[in-house]
Design a protein around this motif. Structure first.
Motif, PDB file in Angstrom:
ATOM      1  N   PHE A 152      -7.559   5.862   4.870  1.00  0.00           N
ATOM      2  CA  PHE A 152      -8.425   6.099   6.031  1.00  0.00           C
ATOM      3  C   PHE A 152      -9.850   6.500   5.655  1.00  0.00           C
ATOM      4  O   PHE A 152     -10.763   6.363   6.459  1.00  0.00           O
ATOM      5  CB  PHE A 152      -7.811   7.180   6.945  1.00  0.00           C
ATOM      6  CG  PHE A 152      -8.059   8.589   6.480  1.00  0.00           C
ATOM      7  CD1 PHE A 152      -9.270   9.230   6.755  1.00  0.00           C
ATOM      8  CD2 PHE A 152      -7.098   9.289   5.753  1.00  0.00           C
ATOM      9  CE1 PHE A 152      -9.507  10.529   6.318  1.00  0.00           C
ATOM     10  CE2 PHE A 152      -7.334  10.586   5.301  1.00  0.00           C
ATOM     11  CZ  PHE A 152      -8.549  11.201   5.582  1.00  0.00           C
ATOM     12  N   PHE A 226      -3.708  -1.025  -4.170  1.00  0.00           N
ATOM     13  CA  PHE A 226      -3.433   0.079  -3.239  1.00  0.00           C
ATOM     14  C   PHE A 226      -4.389   1.218  -3.513  1.00  0.00           C
ATOM     15  O   PHE A 226      -4.693   1.532  -4.665  1.00  0.00           O
ATOM     16  CB  PHE A 226      -1.994   0.593  -3.412  1.00  0.00           C
ATOM     17  CG  PHE A 226      -1.729   1.835  -2.605  1.00  0.00           C
ATOM     18  CD1 PHE A 226      -1.377   1.753  -1.262  1.00  0.00           C
ATOM     19  CD2 PHE A 226      -1.863   3.103  -3.174  1.00  0.00           C
ATOM     20  CE1 PHE A 226      -1.182   2.904  -0.508  1.00  0.00           C
ATOM     21  CE2 PHE A 226      -1.659   4.257  -2.424  1.00  0.00           C
ATOM     22  CZ  PHE A 226      -1.311   4.155  -1.087  1.00  0.00           C
ATOM     23  N   GLY A 228      -4.659   5.276  -1.918  1.00  0.00           N
ATOM     24  CA  GLY A 228      -4.121   6.241  -0.972  1.00  0.00           C
ATOM     25  C   GLY A 228      -3.598   7.458  -1.710  1.00  0.00           C
ATOM     26  O   GLY A 228      -4.032   7.746  -2.831  1.00  0.00           O
ATOM     27  N   GLY A 252      -4.168  10.120  -5.388  1.00  0.00           N
ATOM     28  CA  GLY A 252      -4.944  11.289  -4.970  1.00  0.00           C
ATOM     29  C   GLY A 252      -5.680  11.953  -6.123  1.00  0.00           C
ATOM     30  O   GLY A 252      -5.718  11.431  -7.242  1.00  0.00           O
ATOM     31  N   ASN A 413      -8.733  12.009 -11.693  1.00  0.00           N
ATOM     32  CA  ASN A 413      -9.638  11.054 -11.057  1.00  0.00           C
ATOM     33  C   ASN A 413     -11.075  11.265 -11.526  1.00  0.00           C
ATOM     34  O   ASN A 413     -11.753  10.316 -11.895  1.00  0.00           O
ATOM     35  CB  ASN A 413      -9.574  11.194  -9.534  1.00  0.00           C
ATOM     36  CG  ASN A 413      -9.720   9.854  -8.837  1.00  0.00           C
ATOM     37  OD1 ASN A 413      -9.310   8.835  -9.393  1.00  0.00           O
ATOM     38  ND2 ASN A 413     -10.294   9.848  -7.666  1.00  0.00           N
ATOM     39  N   SER A 458      -3.660  10.056 -10.763  1.00  0.00           N
ATOM     40  CA  SER A 458      -4.622   9.433  -9.842  1.00  0.00           C
ATOM     41  C   SER A 458      -4.612   7.913  -9.943  1.00  0.00           C
ATOM     42  O   SER A 458      -5.347   7.255  -9.207  1.00  0.00           O
ATOM     43  CB  SER A 458      -6.043   9.943 -10.130  1.00  0.00           C
ATOM     44  OG  SER A 458      -6.119  11.323  -9.933  1.00  0.00           O
TER      45      SER A 458
HETATM   46  P1  NAD Z   1      -1.938   7.376   2.617  1.00  0.00           P
HETATM   47  O1  NAD Z   1      -1.270   7.309   1.295  1.00  0.00           O
HETATM   48  O2  NAD Z   1      -1.295   8.183   3.686  1.00  0.00           O
HETATM   49  O3  NAD Z   1      -2.107   5.900   3.229  1.00  0.00           O
HETATM   50  C1  NAD Z   1      -2.730   4.858   2.523  1.00  0.00           C
HETATM   51  C2  NAD Z   1      -2.187   3.518   2.996  1.00  0.00           C
HETATM   52  O4  NAD Z   1      -0.788   3.451   2.692  1.00  0.00           O
HETATM   53  C3  NAD Z   1      -2.304   3.280   4.490  1.00  0.00           C
HETATM   54  O5  NAD Z   1      -2.681   1.939   4.695  1.00  0.00           O
HETATM   55  C4  NAD Z   1      -0.907   3.554   5.022  1.00  0.00           C
HETATM   56  O6  NAD Z   1      -0.576   2.769   6.149  1.00  0.00           O
HETATM   57  C5  NAD Z   1      -0.035   3.164   3.849  1.00  0.00           C
HETATM   58  N1  NAD Z   1       1.196   3.971   3.742  1.00  0.00           N
HETATM   59  C6  NAD Z   1       1.345   5.271   4.086  1.00  0.00           C
HETATM   60  N2  NAD Z   1       2.595   5.695   3.784  1.00  0.00           N
HETATM   61  C7  NAD Z   1       3.229   4.643   3.228  1.00  0.00           C
HETATM   62  C8  NAD Z   1       4.535   4.463   2.693  1.00  0.00           C
HETATM   63  N3  NAD Z   1       5.432   5.449   2.673  1.00  0.00           N
HETATM   64  N4  NAD Z   1       4.853   3.244   2.195  1.00  0.00           N
HETATM   65  C9  NAD Z   1       3.951   2.231   2.197  1.00  0.00           C
HETATM   66  N5  NAD Z   1       2.702   2.359   2.690  1.00  0.00           N
HETATM   67  C10 NAD Z   1       2.346   3.547   3.193  1.00  0.00           C
HETATM   68  O7  NAD Z   1      -3.445   7.864   2.341  1.00  0.00           O
HETATM   69  P2  NAD Z   1      -4.564   8.295   3.377  1.00  0.00           P
HETATM   70  O8  NAD Z   1      -4.200   9.616   3.981  1.00  0.00           O
HETATM   71  O9  NAD Z   1      -4.882   7.162   4.289  1.00  0.00           O
HETATM   72  O10 NAD Z   1      -5.816   8.477   2.395  1.00  0.00           O
HETATM   73  C11 NAD Z   1      -6.097   9.665   1.707  1.00  0.00           C
HETATM   74  C12 NAD Z   1      -5.572   9.617   0.288  1.00  0.00           C
HETATM   75  O11 NAD Z   1      -6.142   8.514  -0.407  1.00  0.00           O
HETATM   76  C13 NAD Z   1      -5.966  10.851  -0.535  1.00  0.00           C
HETATM   77  O12 NAD Z   1      -4.860  11.240  -1.299  1.00  0.00           O
HETATM   78  C14 NAD Z   1      -7.106  10.342  -1.409  1.00  0.00           C
HETATM   79  O13 NAD Z   1      -7.292  11.061  -2.607  1.00  0.00           O
HETATM   80  C15 NAD Z   1      -6.658   8.957  -1.668  1.00  0.00           C
HETATM   81  N6  NAD Z   1      -7.765   8.129  -2.084  1.00  0.00           N
HETATM   82  C16 NAD Z   1      -7.836   7.774  -3.400  1.00  0.00           C
HETATM   83  C17 NAD Z   1      -8.900   7.018  -3.855  1.00  0.00           C
HETATM   84  C18 NAD Z   1      -8.991   6.637  -5.294  1.00  0.00           C
HETATM   85  O14 NAD Z   1      -9.853   5.828  -5.627  1.00  0.00           O
HETATM   86  N7  NAD Z   1      -8.158   7.161  -6.174  1.00  0.00           N
HETATM   87  C19 NAD Z   1      -9.896   6.609  -2.953  1.00  0.00           C
HETATM   88  C20 NAD Z   1      -9.790   6.992  -1.612  1.00  0.00           C
HETATM   89  C21 NAD Z   1      -8.713   7.737  -1.193  1.00  0.00           C
END
Ligand code: NAD
Length: 492
Positions: A152, A226, A228, A252, A413, A458
């Motif tokens: 997000f 991916f 997230g 993360g 990270n 990360s």
């Molecule tokens: P999230 O992991 O909740 O969701 C990310 C994506 O995964 C979304 O599209 C979601 O629909 C999908 N998703 C969620 N749960 C899932 C599951 N169980 N199985 C399959 N898909 C699933 O992350 P968020 O809250 O949207 O974003 C914040 C996180 O992203 C933080 O931990 C942040 O550090 C990380 N992030 C990392 C980087 C990086 O470059 N390392 C960059 C930006 C954000």
């Protein structure tokens, strides 16, 4: 509810209403109001997108790379023309300030620009006469259908870490954006729709975990990108690789910054403050813990507390706003929960961001900047990614101790150092166990032509997003050994 925008999917070159009957709310985090309804697509809808991409691939890979990049030049121009409109969408669904949204779009556009160099980026290598009259070449070919699942916090930039490279190198691409912020992706696909790409080359499928699971398991998908949280990144890496796919899964973070006594304290405070509280602390490259060394403790603690206490919090489209809301009520409550945890673990509040509200936006998810001192490095506040504007302070006596603390972290990270000593900077650059290093920099975000190099918890995979890594990730090498020997060669 009638005025709420119903988000569509983009499949096979057309906007399509989802038939799943399953929808989620998209909420403006500054007001708490529902601004759109996002479909959670069915298995059949995801499969339809995969089939359309699969059918488009044979034609798309044959489009010369010089022609494929013309689409990217056009796309870049459209992104520039629509940057303000896109920035407003980002702010309204994600909460960050307008300036931060514009910054995010710039970083995304840089990747589109970089992908325009694909004729050179995907060049192969060759050797003549590996034996008399025999030549050997390595060429790069696209994989086929690839997908990205994005978070997000950067709804426009992160899809653009992947899409331009995938397309310019000849792949067909499916985006599954975060269901919390699907509107920026819709705008990006409205621009892609204007390019007249062959149907099926790009697809937008909205959904949640169940849509992702179809992508992870489907045999046609060759590669999964991916970004997230770490737990999901681990699941994506394990599942997609068990299904024979290439995977790059960015997770993360818990980024620490070391402040040495010889740092320029004004510059350090300004930059670390922007890193800690920018995007309401919801950057994967946010500094969330400072480790002061020796006599840096008092001046830095005082200065960062003043900075945190005076930041103007509010709706991101209002001009003087310096920090927006966090993404959800749940996220705000989690941040506040960690403030309580920090207190129980021996922390001391210097600036308290709880219980404050923004006039006229009382329904928003407000967590004001919070600074906690006396954080125990072994505590959960020191070890957990909180993803909000809670900034902690740890004090040590030597730079060695500070680097040791960074290296004992599960995440890798980013790590930063503020100093005027070249020797300390070199030691830090050499020893710190993190993939992105900042020296007198608070958000060490690699430019598009460098890889985004997360380490440890990360990142799961081999090749990162952006730069040459992206080209390698989206192409497979083929080695050709050829003999074209003539009598003339036999003379030598
Ligand atoms: P999230 O992991 O909740 O969701 C990310 C994506 O995964 C979304 O599209 C979601 O629909 C999908 N998703 C969620 N749960 C899932 C599951 N169980 N199985 C399959 N898909 C699933 O992350 P968020 O809250 O949207 O974003 C914040 C996180 O992203 C933080 O931990 C942040 O550090 C990380 N992030 C990392 C980087 C990086 O470059 N390392 C960059 C930006 C954000």
């Amino acid at each position: 509810m009638n005025s709420v925008n119903q988000i569509k999917n983009y499949i096979n070159g057309r906007w399509r209403d989802s038939q799943s009957g399953n929808n989620g709310d998209v909420i403006n985090p500054a007001s708490g109001q529902v601004i759109a309804s996002v479909p959670l697509s069915s298995k059949e809808e995801v499969e339809e997108a995969i089939q359309a991409a699969d059918q488009a691939f044979d034609g798309w890979r044959r489009v010369p790379v010089t022609k494929r990049i013309q689409y990217m030049f056009h796309f870049k121009n459209l992104l520039e023309e629509h940057a303000e409109e896109l920035a407003k969408i980002i702010t309204n669904e994600c909460g960050k300030t307008y300036k931060e949204s514009i910054g995010e779009i710039r970083r995304g556009i840089e990747n589109v620009e970089n992908s325009c160099g694909m004729p050179m980026l995907m060049q192969g290598t060759n050797n003549e006469d590996i034996a008399t009259g025999i030549d050997e070449h390595m060429i790069r070919q696209p994989l086929g259908v690839v997908t990205a699942i994005t978070p997000f916090n950067f709804p426009a930039m992160i899809p653009l870490w992947f899409l331009p490279y995938a397309l310019a190198s000849g792949n067909c691409f499916i985006l599954k954006p975060s269901e919390k912020v699907p509107m920026s992706a819709v705008k990006i696909f409205e621009l892609l729709d204007q390019l007249d790409l062959p149907p099926g080359v790009v697809q937008l499928v909205n959904g949640d975990k169940s849509s992702v699971d179809v992508l992870l398991e489907h045999p046609v998908i060759r590669a999964v990108s991916f970004v997230g949280s770490t737990n999901v990144a681990r699941h994506i890496y394990a599942t997609a690789s068990a299904n024979g796919k290439r995977v790059q899964a960015q997770g993360g973070a818990k980024n620490m910054v070391i402040v040495l006594p010889d740092a320029d304290m004004d510059m350090t405070t300004r930059i670390v403050g922007d890193s800690a509280f920018g995007c309401a602390g919801q950057r994967c490259l946010a500094n969330s813990l400072a480790i002061t060394v020796g006599s840096a403790k008092d001046p830095f603690t005082k200065a960062i507390s003043e900075k945190a206490a005076t930041l103007k919090v509010g709706y991101g489209l209002e001009q003087d706003t310096e920090m927006g809301p966090v993404i959800s009520a749940q996220s705000r409550d989690r941040v506040f929960g960690f403030v309580d945890t920090g207190l129980n673990e021996g922390g001391r509040i210097l600036v308290d961001g709880r219980g404050k509200n923004v006039a006229s936006y009382e329904g928003g998810y407000w967590a004001y900047p919070t600074v906690m001192d006396n954080i125990d490095p072994a505590s959960s506040v020191a070890k957990t990614e909180i993803f909000g504007p809670l900034f902690g302070l740890i004090h040590v006596e030597t730079v060695d101790e500070a680097i040791e603390l960074i290296n004992s972290q599960a995440y890798g990270n980013m790590a930063c150092l503020f100093t005027s000593s070249g020797a300390a900077a070199r030691q830090f650059r050499y020893e710190a166990k993190a993939g992105n290093i900042g020296i007198n920099i608070g958000v060490a975000a690699p430019m598009a032509y460098f890889p985004f190099s997360g380490w440890k918890e990360s990142f799961f995979g081999d090749l990162h997003a952006q730069g040459h890594h992206a080209v390698e990730f989206y192409t497979q090498t083929k080695v050709v050994v050829e003999r074209w020997i003539r009598d003339w060669d036999r003379k030598f």
